[in-house]
Design a protein around this motif. Structure first.
Motif, PDB file in Angstrom:
ATOM      1  N   LEU A 196      12.391  -6.946   2.869  1.00  0.00           N
ATOM      2  CA  LEU A 196      12.660  -5.619   3.413  1.00  0.00           C
ATOM      3  C   LEU A 196      13.416  -4.749   2.422  1.00  0.00           C
ATOM      4  N   HIS A 197      14.433  -5.310   1.782  1.00  0.00           N
ATOM      5  CA  HIS A 197      15.251  -4.502   0.882  1.00  0.00           C
ATOM      6  C   HIS A 197      14.560  -4.229  -0.449  1.00  0.00           C
ATOM      7  N   ARG A 198      13.443  -4.876  -0.707  1.00  0.00           N
ATOM      8  CA  ARG A 198      12.643  -4.530  -1.887  1.00  0.00           C
ATOM      9  C   ARG A 198      11.617  -3.454  -1.561  1.00  0.00           C
ATOM     10  N   SER A 199      11.538  -3.074  -0.303  1.00  0.00           N
ATOM     11  CA  SER A 199      10.567  -2.066   0.127  1.00  0.00           C
ATOM     12  C   SER A 199      11.156  -0.669  -0.012  1.00  0.00           C
ATOM     13  N   ASP A 200      10.306   0.335   0.199  1.00  0.00           N
ATOM     14  CA  ASP A 200      10.761   1.715   0.134  1.00  0.00           C
ATOM     15  C   ASP A 200      11.719   2.030   1.282  1.00  0.00           C
ATOM     16  N   PRO A 201      12.596   3.023   1.114  1.00  0.00           N
ATOM     17  CA  PRO A 201      13.550   3.367   2.175  1.00  0.00           C
ATOM     18  C   PRO A 201      12.867   3.712   3.500  1.00  0.00           C
ATOM     19  N   GLU A 202      11.680   4.320   3.441  1.00  0.00           N
ATOM     20  CA  GLU A 202      10.983   4.655   4.682  1.00  0.00           C
ATOM     21  C   GLU A 202      10.573   3.403   5.450  1.00  0.00           C
ATOM     22  N   VAL A 203      10.188   2.371   4.731  1.00  0.00           N
ATOM     23  CA  VAL A 203       9.807   1.108   5.366  1.00  0.00           C
ATOM     24  C   VAL A 203      11.026   0.459   6.015  1.00  0.00           C
ATOM     25  N   PRO A 259       0.808  -1.216   0.000  1.00  0.00           N
ATOM     26  CA  PRO A 259       0.000   0.000   0.000  1.00  0.00           C
ATOM     27  C   PRO A 259       0.837   1.260   0.000  1.00  0.00           C
ATOM     28  N   THR A 260       2.133   1.190  -0.328  1.00  0.00           N
ATOM     29  CA  THR A 260       2.978   2.368  -0.240  1.00  0.00           C
ATOM     30  C   THR A 260       2.571   3.399  -1.299  1.00  0.00           C
ATOM     31  N   PRO A 261       2.792   4.699  -1.051  1.00  0.00           N
ATOM     32  CA  PRO A 261       2.379   5.737  -1.988  1.00  0.00           C
ATOM     33  C   PRO A 261       3.025   5.564  -3.355  1.00  0.00           C
ATOM     34  N   ALA A 262       2.258   5.834  -4.395  1.00  0.00           N
ATOM     35  CA  ALA A 262       2.751   5.686  -5.755  1.00  0.00           C
ATOM     36  C   ALA A 262       3.634   6.868  -6.133  1.00  0.00           C
ATOM     37  N   PRO A 263       4.773   6.612  -6.823  1.00  0.00           N
ATOM     38  CA  PRO A 263       5.643   7.721  -7.230  1.00  0.00           C
ATOM     39  C   PRO A 263       5.054   8.538  -8.370  1.00  0.00           C
ATOM     40  N   HIS A 264       4.070   7.985  -9.095  1.00  0.00           N
ATOM     41  CA  HIS A 264       3.432   8.702 -10.201  1.00  0.00           C
ATOM     42  C   HIS A 264       1.934   8.799  -9.914  1.00  0.00           C
ATOM     43  N   HIS A 271       3.168  -7.689  13.211  1.00  0.00           N
ATOM     44  CA  HIS A 271       1.776  -7.900  13.598  1.00  0.00           C
ATOM     45  C   HIS A 271       1.560  -7.227  14.948  1.00  0.00           C
ATOM     46  N   GLY A 272       0.535  -6.378  15.019  1.00  0.00           N
ATOM     47  CA  GLY A 272       0.286  -5.682  16.270  1.00  0.00           C
ATOM     48  C   GLY A 272       1.403  -4.741  16.668  1.00  0.00           C
ATOM     49  N   GLY A 273       2.139  -4.208  15.697  1.00  0.00           N
ATOM     50  CA  GLY A 273       3.217  -3.265  15.988  1.00  0.00           C
ATOM     51  C   GLY A 273       4.529  -3.901  16.348  1.00  0.00           C
ATOM     52  N   GLY A 274       4.621  -5.242  16.351  1.00  0.00           N
ATOM     53  CA  GLY A 274       5.873  -5.918  16.683  1.00  0.00           C
ATOM     54  C   GLY A 274       6.155  -7.036  15.696  1.00  0.00           C
ATOM     55  N   PHE A 275       7.384  -7.536  15.714  1.00  0.00           N
ATOM     56  CA  PHE A 275       7.766  -8.598  14.797  1.00  0.00           C
ATOM     57  C   PHE A 275       7.082  -9.902  15.172  1.00  0.00           C
ATOM     58  N   LEU A 297       4.423   1.321   8.715  1.00  0.00           N
ATOM     59  CA  LEU A 297       3.916   0.242   9.558  1.00  0.00           C
ATOM     60  C   LEU A 297       2.827  -0.548   8.840  1.00  0.00           C
ATOM     61  N   ARG A 298       2.012   0.155   8.083  1.00  0.00           N
ATOM     62  CA  ARG A 298       0.962  -0.519   7.326  1.00  0.00           C
ATOM     63  C   ARG A 298       1.578  -1.420   6.250  1.00  0.00           C
TER      64      ARG A 298
END
Length: 478
Positions: free
Chosen positions: A273-280, A185-190, A324-328, A314-315
């Motif tokens: 994780l490394h395929r996710s956005d830098p913020e994640v 659900p990360t924000p779209a760059p375009h 899950h529930g804010g923790g690993f 987090l989402r």
């Protein structure tokens, strides 16, 4: 990756491909979090169109490798490309992939090469150039239909995104099937690109759902692991429904050596994780350093992100199946992220975290912590001393800390505790470090007396009336 529980989505794409052969095109958007099986679905769809792995082996190059060529059983053309964050600055990068594999006549190929070469690195691209490039791709539909697959479309360069919209606007009338795999659900760059796509009335949205426990059962059965409910539940819950993570847990359960370290799961987690956005990535690292239950404001301060960005990260982590529930979901996740940071990275992050949290954050590295090593039974707690506030009662310990502290007080070594609780030795050491600091003890031998003393009810001063008992709440006794 096995294509599990994606038969409905594959059948829908194949139905749309059949419509293309009849001259009716469309647009399909396959969405889901990182490692949800989007690429595997596109790969299986391309193979189905190409007649299976045995069909045209010399020509069959699938998503990720620039497939192209005429499809068997008809003249429809299949093109595919994969966008990437590293190549996003390359102007027309995705369109170049499609054109390089397109069965264009020599004059059209020469014209496409000239148009692409005319795009300067820093100059504004003329809309006429983009229009003509889109027209060259659209012309391939005259062969009986065109199928275009683009994986990781959220990483597409802006110029290629414009050309893809050119095709989408003309897909229905010209017999073009445009299949795009998009991460959520990360924000779209375009945002304009995604907004125009999603408002199309003919858009087929295929949202990939998490795997069910039945998929975990099948994976375990394929690996010869007992399919008792406890194994199925453990595999499904640790994997969070992610095909990549559930498969990794199944592999670890099939090769379990008793130490509970989950090496395949750790590797798959880092890959996600490394395929996710830098913020994640930044939020995941902050969670690994901070104690469980750290406030969102603290996570934001450590990751240098505002509240909105932290919430989005987090989402994304939750939808990917990492938290899950804010923790690993498992201590191995925290250990993997800490190990991946390296010593210097951990030290830097802990220095910044020191001013944000009270003592008790997880200790540094897989070999640090009380016990003098992986299998030690005794030793001082690193950092425990006059600067740590003693006198905290055992009731302040978390459930996990109480379990580890009780087993250590009972004489078990760190490795024995890790096997008993199915966690890593590093996790045991981290829990013991927090137990030492919270209870104000310095040595393992002091744990039994301190835990026993804190377990006794405090003595009431003479002459103090007894407490009035309160009626317990309805429900099972814990």
């Amino acid at each position: 990756m096995n294509l599990l529980e994606r038969d409905g989505e594959l059948a829908r794409l194949c139905g749309m491909a059949a419509d293309v052969r009849r001259g009716v095109g469309g647009v399909a958007l396959v969405s889901g979090p990182v490692a949800s099986g989007k690429s595997a679905l596109l790969h299986a769809f391309a193979r189905r169109l190409a007649g299976g792995p045995a069909a045209h082996p010399a020509r069959q190059r699938l998503p990720g490798g620039g497939p192209a060529g005429l499809l068997p059983g008809g003249p429809a053309v299949l093109l595919a490309a994969t966008a990437s964050r590293a190549e996003r600055p390359v102007r027309l990068g995705v369109v170049r992939q499609l054109l390089a594999a397109a069965p264009l006549p020599a004059p059209a190929r020469a014209r496409a090469a000239a148009l692409a070469a005319s795009v300067a690195p820093d100059a504004r691209v003329d809309a006429v150039v983009l229009h003509e490039l889109g027209g060259l791709l659209l012309g391939l539909s005259r062969r009986g239909g065109l199928v275009v697959l683009v994986d990781d479309v959220h990483e597409t360069d802006p110029e290629s995104a414009w050309c893809l919209l050119f095709l989408a606007r003309r897909a229905v009338a010209h017999g073009v099937l445009l299949v795009l795999a998009d991460r959520s659900p990360t924000p779209a760059p375009h945002p304009r690109f995604h907004a125009e796509l999603r408002r199309r009335p003919d858009l087929a949205q295929l949202r990939l759902a998490p795997l069910s426990p039945a998929a975990a059962r099948r994976l375990l059965a394929d690996r010869g692991v007992p399919t008792a409910e406890r194994f199925v539940t453990r595999c499904h819950q640790l994997g969070g429904g992610s095909p990549a993570l559930v498969t990794a847990v199944a592999d670890d359960l099939a090769q379990d050596d008793g130490d509970g370290s989950l090496p395949t799961y750790r590797q798959a987690l880092l890959h996600c994780l490394h395929r996710s956005d830098p913020e994640v990535v930044a939020v995941a690292r902050a969670l690994a350093v901070l104690p469980d239950g750290a406030p969102t404001q603290t996570v934001g301060a450590l990751s240098r992100l505002d509240g909105h960005a932290v919430a989005a990260a987090l989402r994304a982590l939750a939808e990917t199946g990492l938290v899950h529930g804010g923790g690993f979901r498992h201590p191995a996740a925290r250990a993997a992220i800490l190990d991946d940071l390296g010593h210097a990275g951990r030290a830097d992050l802990r220095r910044r975290a020191a001013g944000l949290t009270p003592p008790g954050a997880p200790d540094d590295g897989p070999t640090g912590g009380p016990g003098g090593g992986a299998g030690g039974r005794s030793g001082d707690a690193p950092g425990a001393g006059p600067g740590d506030a003693p006198g905290v009662r055992a009731a302040a310990l978390s459930a996990a800390e109480r379990r580890v502290g009780a087993l250590a007080a009972g004489g078990l070594s760190n490795r024995e505790i890790s096997r008993r609780l199915h966690v890593t030795v590093s996790t045991v050491e981290q829990h013991l470090t927090r137990v030492y600091r919270k209870l104000g003890v310095r040595r393992r031998g002091d744990l039994p007396g301190r835990l026993r003393r804190d377990a006794d009810p405090p003595r009431r001063p003479s002459g103090t009336p007894p407490d009035i008992p309160r009626t317990p709440a309805a429900g099972p006794v814990p």
